[in-house]
Design an enzyme around this catalytic site. Sequence first.
Site: not given
Ligand code: GLP
Length: 244
Positions: A67, A136, A138, A143
């Site tokens: 992404d 959440n 995702h 989402e």
């Molecule tokens: C973002 C990314 C996800 C990631 C998520 C969790 O929203 N787009 O790919 O898995 O955050 O992030 P973190 O690893 O910092 O908790």
Amino acid sequence: MNLLIADNYDEMSRMAAEILINEVKANPSIVLGLATGSTPVGMYKQLIQDHRSNGTDYSQVQTVNLDEYIGLEKTDPNSYFRFMQENLFKFINIAEEKRHIPNGTAVDPHAEAERYDHLVQQLGGIDLQVLGIGQNGHIGFNEPGTPFSIRTHIVNLADSTRRANARFFDKFEQVPEHAITMGIANILESRHILLLASGASKADSIKRLMEGDISEIFPASALKLHKNATIIADQQALQLTQIK
Ligand code: GLP
């Protein structure tokens, strides 16, 4: 889903790196699906260390990131383009033309999503997809409520996701409201999925993933439909989960 339990973040990172390195060695022209966020940073550090000490070769590897924020220039410290440079690409020998990330500043984001989707298909799909998980549930930026059948698309980021990611920005208002993300269908087409989770802030989502139903309300539950999904979670992320 296959669950591997790590004591802590460092052990999770080492276990994930070992799996990834072994897959690269077995298939030097592997297509890796890569993720951003804090979670995979330790794994990327391990890959860099291994590349330096053992010379694991990435020259034929293709990478596709999940992404990118819409509206951030590649040079922006918060773009995922920049994240990948700083946390991995600067340090290992993946050829520049084999690193792929959606273009968040494309004039027509929908056309960019379509281009990216075709690119992933032209590469023959993803061999190993690394994922983190949002609080959440995702995955990528898919989402809650996203249909499992959806391919690369533009998303309106949930307020909770923008708040969770605001820690990287000076203020909440700077967090982009939109992103391009591979869809759940792209993720499910990967031959192997590796989801990493560490820390108490992920305990709820890991409990829901391990014990809850398959539902579009909880995007990560789509992994239960995949025949080769590995979860590596540490003790803190598993603290609410009944392990049988
Ligand atoms: C973002 C990314 C996800 C990631 C998520 C969790 O929203 N787009 O790919 O898995 O955050 O992030 P973190 O690893 O910092 O908790």
